[in-house]
Design a protein around this motif. Sequence first.
Motif, PDB file in Angstrom:
ATOM      1  N   ASP A 163       0.065   3.876  -5.054  1.00 26.57           N
ATOM      2  CA  ASP A 163      -0.661   2.206  -4.740  1.00 26.57           C
ATOM      3  C   ASP A 163      -2.029   2.653  -5.304  1.00 26.57           C
ATOM      4  O   ASP A 163      -2.213   1.261  -5.625  1.00 26.57           O
ATOM      5  CB  ASP A 163      -0.973   2.356  -3.111  1.00 26.57           C
ATOM      6  N   ASN A 165      -3.567   1.296  -8.758  1.00 25.52           N
ATOM      7  CA  ASN A 165      -3.792   0.462  -9.245  1.00 25.52           C
ATOM      8  C   ASN A 165      -5.135   0.138  -9.761  1.00 25.52           C
ATOM      9  O   ASN A 165      -5.161  -0.968 -10.417  1.00 25.52           O
ATOM     10  CB  ASN A 165      -4.282  -1.240  -8.177  1.00 25.52           C
ATOM     11  N   ARG A 195       4.084   2.929  -6.775  1.00 27.54           N
ATOM     12  CA  ARG A 195       4.813   1.673  -6.353  1.00 27.54           C
ATOM     13  C   ARG A 195       3.401   0.281  -7.514  1.00 27.54           C
ATOM     14  O   ARG A 195       2.470   0.494  -7.170  1.00 27.54           O
ATOM     15  CB  ARG A 195       3.888   0.979  -4.949  1.00 27.54           C
ATOM     16  N   ASN A 197       4.424  -2.993  -6.971  1.00 31.49           N
ATOM     17  CA  ASN A 197       3.730  -4.191  -6.146  1.00 31.49           C
ATOM     18  C   ASN A 197       2.912  -3.515  -5.336  1.00 31.49           C
ATOM     19  O   ASN A 197       3.528  -3.117  -3.725  1.00 31.49           O
ATOM     20  CB  ASN A 197       4.468  -5.298  -6.096  1.00 31.49           C
ATOM     21  N   ASN A 198       1.354  -3.765  -4.669  1.00 37.38           N
ATOM     22  CA  ASN A 198       0.759  -3.189  -3.848  1.00 37.38           C
ATOM     23  C   ASN A 198       0.634  -3.895  -1.952  1.00 37.38           C
ATOM     24  O   ASN A 198       0.277  -4.262  -1.992  1.00 37.38           O
ATOM     25  CB  ASN A 198      -0.490  -3.118  -4.130  1.00 37.38           C
ATOM     26  N   ALA A 199       1.595  -4.656  -2.192  1.00 34.16           N
ATOM     27  CA  ALA A 199       1.650  -5.889  -0.900  1.00 34.16           C
ATOM     28  C   ALA A 199       1.512  -4.780   0.321  1.00 34.16           C
ATOM     29  O   ALA A 199       2.005  -3.636   0.630  1.00 34.16           O
ATOM     30  CB  ALA A 199       3.028  -5.800  -0.850  1.00 34.16           C
ATOM     31  N   ASP A 655      11.366  -8.104 -14.628  1.00 33.86           N
ATOM     32  CA  ASP A 655      10.833  -9.199 -14.017  1.00 33.86           C
ATOM     33  C   ASP A 655      10.654 -10.273 -15.588  1.00 33.86           C
ATOM     34  O   ASP A 655       9.176 -10.665 -16.176  1.00 33.86           O
ATOM     35  CB  ASP A 655       9.326  -9.520 -13.150  1.00 33.86           C
TER      36      ASP A 655
END
Length: 716
Positions: A163, A165, A195, A197-199, A655
């Motif tokens: 994760d 970022n 990943r 997107n670190n949601a 996207d």
Amino acid sequence: MDVNSNKGHYALPNEAKLTMPRHEVGESRQKAKRQNQRFFLTTLLARLFVIACTAGLTVYGAKEMYDVLNTNQITSLQWLFLGLFCVNFSWISYAFSQATLGLVFKLSPFHWRRKEQEPEGVTAILLPVYNEDPVRIRASIEAMHDDLVEKAPGKFAFFILSDTNRSESSIKEKQTFYPILNHDESACPIYYRRRLNNAERKAGNISEWVTRFGADYECMIVLDADSLMSAECLQSLSRRMAAEPTLGLIQTLPTLIRADTLYGRIQQFANQCFGPIYAAGLTTWHGNASNFWGHNAIIRTRAFAESCGLPLLPGEAPFGGHVLSHDFIEAALLRRAGWGVRFDTDLQASYEEAPPSLIDVMVRDRRWCQGNLQHKAFLPAKGLHFASRMHLLTGIFAYFSAVFWFSLIAVGFALAVQAHFVRPEYFNNLSLFPNWPVFDFEKARSLFIVSMGLVLAPKIYGWISGMVHLKQCFKFGGPIMLTLDTLLEIIISALYAPILMFSQFLVVMDILKGRDSGWAPQSRDDGANSWGETARAHSYHTVFGLVLGASALYLSPQLFYWSLPITFGLVFSIPLSWLSGGAKRGNLLSKLGLLKGPEERKPTPIVKRLEQKIAELASLEDNLLQPEEAHALEAYLNDVQFYHWHLAQLPEEEDTSFNRDRICAAWQIENSESLDELLTHLSEKECLMILKNRSLFMALQKFFHMSDEGQKQAYA
């Protein structure tokens, strides 16, 4: 380049999807699956013992304190003091009862054996990473991987779930990991996924893996970035899950290792000497409704998928939004769905590392405290098991106890101020006899001794257990060293305790004001802080300690001496905190033979293998691109193989929604005449956009500087 056309470069296996529905806070409890009932009576008796012992000691403490305060008429301020004392006394009584239970079972000659059977299929080993040192993580993975290839080939597969970022960190991470990926699928493959997107942070990282790959793996072993487990321990976990199909999770007791600072050594010794006593008490009364600490545990994948889709809490952070401390909640949700959750303390060679300094512990506490206080939303939730509610309540009170501790001190000083400045009214009733104020110092002293006995009991129990079990005793260096180390740990921990308690009080107040802690990576270095950093971190502690000590001395010399255990640590919090970190200072104790646990005196084979791997990979750190030497993106443009490997990981579908950073990055790539010009103006967010966007990353090919025609053809 099509991903499927370059399977050798792709860092992940084929997807095997599982659905993972999101649950509500309150749902009906499902019927418990048929659990192993061999120890039902033991668990019931253990729970009754903990409840009865805690309640009995609390009643005793309340009565004694009432007698201490008893005058002809107790004031409202004294009633408040009595109430706060009862809350604090019940907390230490609860800890004492569990430790006492643990000592009984540690000294018992009867020990049950857990059932095991050979599992079918492959067990996944998940290693979530978030802006960590990749070289240290690779050393752990290689140590465990080599151990598993020798002793359990074809039974396990590693997944590094990143994760990270930060652009520089992510590139360094990929440089470190990609040479060891996907080479021996038949023995023990190592896969990697970063990943985009670190949601939902770590919980989201795990759940994303479950939904993409979980169907192919009956169980998953979740580790932390600093975790280490032997092949024997990993095999036992998978075999025990196979033997108990109604279990959803087995938590191991991680042993702290590799501490080289003063504070790290204190934690490490306490973990290895006192921890097993407390853990034995926990596992005895938990039964099959135990807890999860987020790592060094095995989880049944389908049970997790069907049960542990975390709810979204109403409102904003710090109390609303995503669940921060997910592990307690996941254990509670598994139990609510009928799955057993067990704490197996007999498994050996399950390791982790401790925060290196007092400041690092305070930083970690900030995040843990917010997560635990979030759990108040789950306490009244429908369907939770009694033991699960106790885990949540204990987690909340672990930090809220600092508020009650601070309040007790504040009210106690208010009583002292009142006694010093307010003239007593001896004839406030229509009576010929005066109302003499009475304060029973003898009872107060006796109650203080009892309170200290309850606090120190788990440590004394650990010493007793070590002295009784001679083999274990000599692992700590023999009776003399075990006794010296126990006394040293008690003294040093007593100095740090008020600092931590006041820090936790400030943290709770900060969270109650509505401030979010964010998501900072945990420190893995030696925690050596400068005097300036330490002074800034502990200015409030020092001021509070000075005010407290000066006030006590002014009011009464006796009060000053009574408060010294609190004020001394606070007043000297800056030098104490400075001493807590730094390998040079910590290793001085090791040279003197102090605070050396069994794993340092005689390391197990897997720990030796880890140290060997760390030494072997030391040169790799020097070869990685350093941020101060060049821009991180240059690592891709200087290595053909590395460039294509990263390209293979990027998704084909992009996207296409409006994104300012993507548009700016594309414009800069198109309009920059040279790589230096591009890197001069590229922001961190734009760099991250290039790293996760396939078309932007491919556009970087215009900046390749080739040394020969062969490399040009490779890039074509």
